[in-house]
Every structure is written in C-alpha cells, then in structure tokens.
Design a protein around this motif. Structure first.
Motif, PDB file in Angstrom:
ATOM      1  N   GLY A 167     105.036  65.447  20.662  1.00 32.91           N
ATOM      2  CA  GLY A 167     103.980  66.278  21.629  1.00 32.91           C
ATOM      3  C   GLY A 167     104.699  66.940  22.740  1.00 32.91           C
ATOM      4  O   GLY A 167     106.084  66.967  22.755  1.00 32.91           O
ATOM      5  N   THR A 168     104.124  67.670  23.544  1.00 33.62           N
ATOM      6  CA  THR A 168     104.511  68.566  24.483  1.00 33.62           C
ATOM      7  C   THR A 168     105.383  67.511  25.561  1.00 33.62           C
ATOM      8  O   THR A 168     106.410  68.099  26.039  1.00 33.62           O
ATOM      9  CB  THR A 168     103.433  69.194  25.410  1.00 33.62           C
ATOM     10  OG1 THR A 168     102.858  69.870  24.466  1.00 33.62           O
ATOM     11  CG2 THR A 168     103.983  69.861  26.574  1.00 33.62           C
ATOM     12  N   TRP A 169     104.917  66.527  25.925  1.00 29.19           N
ATOM     13  CA  TRP A 169     105.485  65.727  27.014  1.00 29.19           C
ATOM     14  C   TRP A 169     106.483  64.803  26.358  1.00 29.19           C
ATOM     15  O   TRP A 169     107.646  64.215  26.890  1.00 29.19           O
ATOM     16  CB  TRP A 169     104.533  64.751  27.646  1.00 29.19           C
ATOM     17  CG  TRP A 169     103.919  65.432  28.761  1.00 29.19           C
ATOM     18  CD1 TRP A 169     102.666  65.976  28.863  1.00 29.19           C
ATOM     19  CD2 TRP A 169     104.317  65.862  30.081  1.00 29.19           C
ATOM     20  NE1 TRP A 169     102.112  66.364  29.864  1.00 29.19           N
ATOM     21  CE2 TRP A 169     103.400  66.394  30.759  1.00 29.19           C
ATOM     22  CE3 TRP A 169     105.606  65.689  30.819  1.00 29.19           C
ATOM     23  CZ2 TRP A 169     103.468  66.950  31.704  1.00 29.19           C
ATOM     24  CZ3 TRP A 169     105.745  66.080  31.968  1.00 29.19           C
ATOM     25  CH2 TRP A 169     104.691  66.861  32.516  1.00 29.19           C
ATOM     26  N   GLY A 170     106.425  64.544  25.066  1.00 23.62           N
ATOM     27  CA  GLY A 170     107.782  63.671  24.357  1.00 23.62           C
ATOM     28  C   GLY A 170     107.597  62.467  24.911  1.00 23.62           C
ATOM     29  O   GLY A 170     106.652  61.824  24.972  1.00 23.62           O
ATOM     30  N   ASP A 201     107.338  75.689  20.914  1.00 18.49           N
ATOM     31  CA  ASP A 201     107.253  74.577  19.957  1.00 18.49           C
ATOM     32  C   ASP A 201     108.502  74.412  19.432  1.00 18.49           C
ATOM     33  O   ASP A 201     108.791  73.927  18.121  1.00 18.49           O
ATOM     34  CB  ASP A 201     106.377  75.249  18.557  1.00 18.49           C
ATOM     35  CG  ASP A 201     105.680  73.850  17.968  1.00 18.49           C
ATOM     36  OD1 ASP A 201     105.532  72.870  18.300  1.00 18.49           O
ATOM     37  OD2 ASP A 201     105.579  74.192  16.634  1.00 18.49           O
ATOM     38  N   ILE A 202     109.656  74.084  20.204  1.00 16.55           N
ATOM     39  CA  ILE A 202     110.886  73.568  19.989  1.00 16.55           C
ATOM     40  C   ILE A 202     111.032  72.135  20.343  1.00 16.55           C
ATOM     41  O   ILE A 202     110.939  71.863  21.507  1.00 16.55           O
ATOM     42  CB  ILE A 202     111.847  74.701  20.705  1.00 16.55           C
ATOM     43  CG1 ILE A 202     111.628  76.052  20.454  1.00 16.55           C
ATOM     44  CG2 ILE A 202     113.341  74.152  20.380  1.00 16.55           C
ATOM     45  CD1 ILE A 202     112.614  76.675  21.214  1.00 16.55           C
ATOM     46  N   VAL A 229     110.065  71.466  33.530  1.00 17.26           N
ATOM     47  CA  VAL A 229     109.435  72.653  33.226  1.00 17.26           C
ATOM     48  C   VAL A 229     110.279  73.352  32.189  1.00 17.26           C
ATOM     49  O   VAL A 229     109.460  73.646  31.130  1.00 17.26           O
ATOM     50  CB  VAL A 229     109.635  73.450  34.339  1.00 17.26           C
ATOM     51  CG1 VAL A 229     109.182  75.036  34.159  1.00 17.26           C
ATOM     52  CG2 VAL A 229     108.693  72.955  35.355  1.00 17.26           C
ATOM     53  N   GLY A 230     111.369  73.127  32.003  1.00 17.73           N
ATOM     54  CA  GLY A 230     112.036  73.781  30.763  1.00 17.73           C
ATOM     55  C   GLY A 230     111.881  72.973  29.314  1.00 17.73           C
ATOM     56  O   GLY A 230     111.610  73.731  28.550  1.00 17.73           O
ATOM     57  N   ILE A 231     111.671  71.738  29.341  1.00 15.22           N
ATOM     58  CA  ILE A 231     111.192  70.944  28.251  1.00 15.22           C
ATOM     59  C   ILE A 231     109.838  71.082  28.015  1.00 15.22           C
ATOM     60  O   ILE A 231     109.148  71.417  26.781  1.00 15.22           O
ATOM     61  CB  ILE A 231     111.326  69.508  28.526  1.00 15.22           C
ATOM     62  CG1 ILE A 231     112.960  69.118  28.497  1.00 15.22           C
ATOM     63  CG2 ILE A 231     110.767  68.615  27.333  1.00 15.22           C
ATOM     64  CD1 ILE A 231     113.338  67.783  29.059  1.00 15.22           C
ATOM     65  N   LEU A 232     108.954  71.293  28.732  1.00 11.48           N
ATOM     66  CA  LEU A 232     107.542  71.644  28.599  1.00 11.48           C
ATOM     67  C   LEU A 232     107.202  73.107  27.986  1.00 11.48           C
ATOM     68  O   LEU A 232     106.676  73.195  27.209  1.00 11.48           O
ATOM     69  CB  LEU A 232     106.799  71.651  29.924  1.00 11.48           C
ATOM     70  CG  LEU A 232     106.475  70.086  30.619  1.00 11.48           C
ATOM     71  CD1 LEU A 232     105.770  70.303  31.952  1.00 11.48           C
ATOM     72  CD2 LEU A 232     105.486  69.476  29.602  1.00 11.48           C
ATOM     73  N   LEU A 233     108.217  74.143  28.556  1.00  8.04           N
ATOM     74  CA  LEU A 233     108.008  75.183  27.937  1.00  8.04           C
ATOM     75  C   LEU A 233     108.828  75.267  26.540  1.00  8.04           C
ATOM     76  O   LEU A 233     108.049  75.840  25.911  1.00  8.04           O
ATOM     77  CB  LEU A 233     108.985  76.399  28.794  1.00  8.04           C
ATOM     78  CG  LEU A 233     108.208  76.902  29.869  1.00  8.04           C
ATOM     79  CD1 LEU A 233     109.220  77.626  30.973  1.00  8.04           C
ATOM     80  CD2 LEU A 233     106.852  77.585  29.784  1.00  8.04           C
TER      81      LEU A 233
END
Length: 149
Positions: free
Chosen positions: A55-58, A45-46, A35-39
């Motif tokens: 992208g969001t999921w990396g 956009d970090i 959740v922290g990575i998704l946020l």
C-alpha cells in the motif's frame, strides 16, 4: 558568554545556531523521504522500499528510511562543524563532500535489483535529500559563523 575564536584564525562558530539548523534539516530530510515515498507509491504506483501489496504507507521501511535521512543530516552537521573549526575554505570542502555523497546516494539504487521505476524514484528521493542537506546546512553554516562576529 562570547565564544573565543579558535587557534589558527578559524572564525568563531555559533554552535547552538548551527546544531539547531542541523536538527531542522534532519526534520526536513525525513519529511522529504516520507513525501517522496508517498508520491511514488500513492500517485505514481511505484513500489519504493516495499513490495507492491504493502500500500501507500508500505511497511516499517518507510520510517527507517526517513530516520536514516535525518541521521544523514545530523552527520553532515557534525562534518560541517568540524570543517568550520579546522579547515581553510570549509564551505568548498563541505560542498564537494555533500555533492559526491549525493551522487553516490542517487546512483546506489541502480546497483541493486528491482524495477527500473523503483530505482529511479529512490534515486530522485536521494537526490532531493542530498540537495536539501547541502543547501540548508551551507546557509546555516554561513549564518552560524557570521552571527557572533
């Protein structure tokens, strides 16, 4: 079968209760990481743990990071079990160990290269994981020693 108190006056430990709480804590910490990575990636956009183009999921680093957070919770459960069985005032020692490990984990991103925003986001995630491990396992440990008295 009622557990017998160990030699030296340490309280009996409901090991199954402690380790099931440790497993639940592992799931919580893995989810905190995800959740922290998704946020960080999706909302702010970090680029945390992946190049910006991922992208969001990396990439696979997201799941690896989550698994290491879960592993940290299981290692902490083992440490708590050892402290409960062998030391006086085990919760004080556990609290100090977890607090210092959490500070180290929160400071670690600032040693590596990268953008300041990525370092801060990673530090915040590490801090949240450490706080979750410390609070959830301390509570579980207290319950595990009271449950069979």
């Amino acid at each position: 079968m009622t557990p017998q108190p160990p030699q030296g006056g340490a309280p009996p430990i409901a090991a199954a209760r402690l380790w099931s709480a440790g497993a639940a804590t592992a799931v919580v910490t893995a989810l905190i990481a995800v959740v922290g990575i998704l946020l960080a990636r999706g909302v702010f956009d970090i680029p945390v743990l992946a190049p910006e183009g991922e992208g969001t999921w990396g990439d696979a680093d997201t799941m690896t990071y989550a698994l290491f957070c879960a592993l940290a919770a299981l290692v902490a459960t083992g440490l708590l079990h050892l402290l409960l069985a062998s030391t006086p005032r085990p919760f004080e020692f556990f609290g100090w160990i977890i607090a210092l490990a959490t500070v180290a984990a929160a400071a670690a991103p600032f040693v590596a290269g990268g953008e300041t925003s990525s370092k801060i986001a990673t530090a915040v995630i590490n801090l949240a994981v450490g706080v979750a491990i410390g609070t959830l396992l301390t509570s579980a440990g207290r319950t595990a020693t009271r449950a069979i008295r």
